[in-house]
Design an enzyme around this catalytic site. Structure first.
Site, PDB file in Angstrom:
ATOM      1  N   HIS A 171       1.018  -1.170   0.032  1.00 11.40           N
ATOM      2  CA  HIS A 171       0.126  -0.067   0.028  1.00 11.40           C
ATOM      3  C   HIS A 171       0.766   1.370   0.027  1.00 11.40           C
ATOM      4  CE1 HIS A 171      -3.419  -2.581   0.856  1.00 11.40           C
ATOM      5  NE2 HIS A 171      -2.726  -3.235   1.915  1.00 11.40           N
TER       6      HIS A 171
ATOM      7  N   HIS B  37      -6.978  -4.740  -1.256  1.00  9.70           N
ATOM      8  CA  HIS B  37      -6.053  -5.978  -0.992  1.00  9.70           C
ATOM      9  C   HIS B  37      -6.284  -6.649  -2.173  1.00  9.70           C
ATOM     10  CE1 HIS B  37      -6.620  -4.841   3.554  1.00  9.70           C
ATOM     11  NE2 HIS B  37      -5.330  -4.955   3.201  1.00  9.70           N
TER      12      HIS B  37
ATOM     13  N   ASP C 181      14.044  13.345 -49.114  1.00 10.31           N
ATOM     14  CA  ASP C 181      13.356  13.579 -47.881  1.00 10.31           C
ATOM     15  C   ASP C 181      12.360  14.421 -48.446  1.00 10.31           C
ATOM     16  OD1 ASP C 181      13.202  14.360 -44.832  1.00 10.31           O
ATOM     17  OD2 ASP C 181      13.620  16.190 -45.990  1.00 10.31           O
TER      18      ASP C 181
END
Length: 584
Positions: A63, A225, A563
């Site tokens: 936790h 949990h 390019d």
């Protein structure tokens, strides 16, 4: 025995992860120490507890930062850790109590989350400590709002426990007695509620996930949990999830109802259960503030972050605490606990301005005070030719870009061209070339986007200062082009040879610099040579290895076309030359 799963956690071993995590916390926090032989985190300055109430909390690991991260002056005196999702053993709890007692604490208050294992083990240690003459009391935190009809076990203790740590810690630091602290936190607990929601389960190290949750589903009201919640539904928007959570928490028909009413002042904790992004957490925080304010509630303080997690669970919990002025004073008190956030003491709701007006000043493209000059017609014709050329080449540039990028180079250049065309329809061309370049920089920055938009805008902005109404000869334009190119290189990080637009632009600008010494009448020859060098430079990029831009992430053998950025630059320069030759 739990089913084992492949290694998916960044730990050294299942057996050592808790001890190594506690060691990491203590080694990185100068005010903490470990109790030898136990999983107990202590304040390093235990001498300062003399004559004061000491606070002890704890529970299973997994936790984090709870509970060791809340040890420090103004919060817990110590925290005891169990294994992952397992209650700590009574022997370690007792060892922590006795350490605090021996340090001179007047009494020890145990702050315990309402889980059977924690109640039993902390209760046993408390009884053993009393038999040794220690003044001990225990507060049970049970603020879960999930179940409308809780079982005999009662409501679970969740992230509201952190609020109790803070309020009790502030009172203890101020010298309050054990009875005063217990009375205050018991009263405050009646106005604290928590509810969680998750988009995924979690898994204890070495084990499979605690439950199955299909993609697109969320679990409402789950514990910390890994236990499933009370309701499963499809994931909706953050606003809708938060509205659903707060409505459930405040449902008057529920025995776990938070008694929240219009006019109340509250502290809100938006707690990350482990794996939500910071972006999602901020979206949820906004939704929580707005939802509460729409109910007539004043949001006094907000905490957003990881305060009581459930390992890697992708979810969050909302904790709301009704808070009067005294409670807020305790909440705002200083603490040295490493996990407590540095919060503002200003009220979140109310008259505070959350937006600031930007600095005044019109954008260059919105300025309608420009007057035309001798070059206005020439520049308009050149711009119109550039725009039509880029629109014609849209698909060609996209096709080139698909080979090494995301395929939108033509689209972004077309966006820029349309924005300029639209501006040309409603504005005069300023006689000062520099002002026109500033206008174009603003349009490109706003409409083109991406790195190419930033590069063009950089070029135009840097060039603008070199050409004015009184200084617009060929040499000045050459200097402007050079300044623009240098700005692109300086901020973009690319150089000639890197397979970018600079491979067309730099050779052209190098040729244009000859304009500074050219005799009258020789300008067009240099312009023609510059345009040819740009075209040759663009074509040569097909043989270069990309070292900048998105194409640098693509394997070199897959990049065999020119390019697109360099091709676009060559086309722009060709369009300008064509326009000037027509006017000559």
């Amino acid at each position: 025995m739990s089913q084992m799963e492949p290694q998916r956690k960044l730990i050294n071993s299942v057996d050592s992860c808790v001890d190594e995590a506690l060691c990491g916390l203590v080694r990185s926090s100068g005010g903490l120490s470990l109790l030898q032989g136990h999983r107990v985190v202590l304040r390093s300055d235990l001498d300062n507890l003399r004559g004061k109430v000491a606070l002890l909390s704890g529970g299973g690991s997994g936790h984090e930062p709870a509970h060791g991260g809340y040890v420090g002056a103004g919060m817990l005196s110590a925290a005891v850790a169990g294994g992952v999702f397992a209650s700590p053993p009574p022997a370690s709890i007792l060892a922590a109590i006795l350490s605090l007692h021996c340090a001179g604490a007047s009494a020890v208050l145990l702050i315990v989350k309402n889980y059977t294992g924690d109640r039993l083990n902390f209760g046993l240690a408390a009884e053993q400590a009393r038999n040794r003459g220690v003044a001990v009391d225990m507060v049970i935190v049970a603020e879960d709002c999930a179940f409308e009809r809780p079982s005999k076990a009662g409501r679970r203790g969740l992230c509201g426990t952190v609020f109790v740590h803070k309020l009790a810690g502030a009172m203890a630091e101020d010298g309050s007695s054990l009875d005063q602290i217990v009375a205050k936190v018991t009263a405050v607990l009646k106005g604290i509620g928590t509810l969680g929601v998750s988009l995924s389960p979690c898994s204890v190290p070495g084990c499979l996930p605690s439950f199955d949750l299909p993609a697109g589903d969320m679990e409402l009201g789950l514990g910390i949990h890994g236990e499933p919640g009370i309701k499963r539904s499809k994931v909706t928007t953050a606003d809708e999830v938060v509205k659903t959570m707060i409505a459930h928490m405040t449902n008057p028909d529920s025995q776990s109802c938070l008694p929240l009413k219009s006019g109340d002042s509250v502290v809100v904790c938006v707690n990350n259960l482990g794996a939500l992004s910071c972006l999602e957490m901020s979206v949820v925080t906004r939704a929580a503030i707005i939802c509460l304010e729409n109910r007539g509630v004043t949001v006094a303080r907000v905490m957003c972050g990881s305060f009581m997690t459930s390992l890697e669970m992708a979810g969050m919990s909302l904790t709301v605490m009704i808070a009067d002025d005294q409670t807020l004073t305790l909440f705002d008190a200083k603490t040295s606990a490493p996990a407590w956030p540095n919060l503002s003491g200003a009220c979140v709701s109310g008259g505070r301005h959350v937006t600031a007006a930007p600095a005044t000043g019109a954008r260059p493209q919105d300025d309608d005070t420009h007057s035309e000059g001798p070059l206005s017609c020439v520049m308009r014709d050149a711009l119109e030719r550039v725009c039509s050329t880029l629109l014609e080449k849209q698909e060609e540039l996209n096709s080139l870009d698909r080979a090494a990028g995301d395929g939108d180079c033509g689209n972004t250049h077309a966006q820029r061209a349309r924005a300029i065309q639209e501006w040309l329809q409603g504005h005069v061309i300023p006689g000062c070339p520099g002002k026109l370049l500033s206008v174009l920089a603003g349009l490109v920055q706003e409409k083109m986007g991406g790195s190419s938009g930033a590069l063009y805008s950089l070029f135009l902005t840097a060039a603008a200062g070199h050409v004015t109404e009184g200084r617009s000869n060929a040499a000045a334009w050459a200097a402007a082009m050079h300044a623009g190119t240098q700005a692109m290189r300086r901020y973009g990080g690319a150089d000639p040879g890197d397979r970018t637009m600079l491979d067309a632009l730099c050779p052209a600008v190098e040729e244009l610099m000859k304009l500074t010494t050219v005799p009258p009448g020789g300008e067009m020859v240099i312009l023609q040579a510059a345009v040819q060098k740009a075209a040759s430079g663009a074509e040569a990029t097909r043989d270069l290895t990309a070292r900048a831009g998105r194409a640098s992430y693509i394997a070199a053998e897959r990049v065999t076309l020119p390019d697109p950025g360099a091709v676009a630059v060559a086309a722009i320069l060709r369009a300008v030359l064509d326009s000037l030759e027509v006017q000559k």
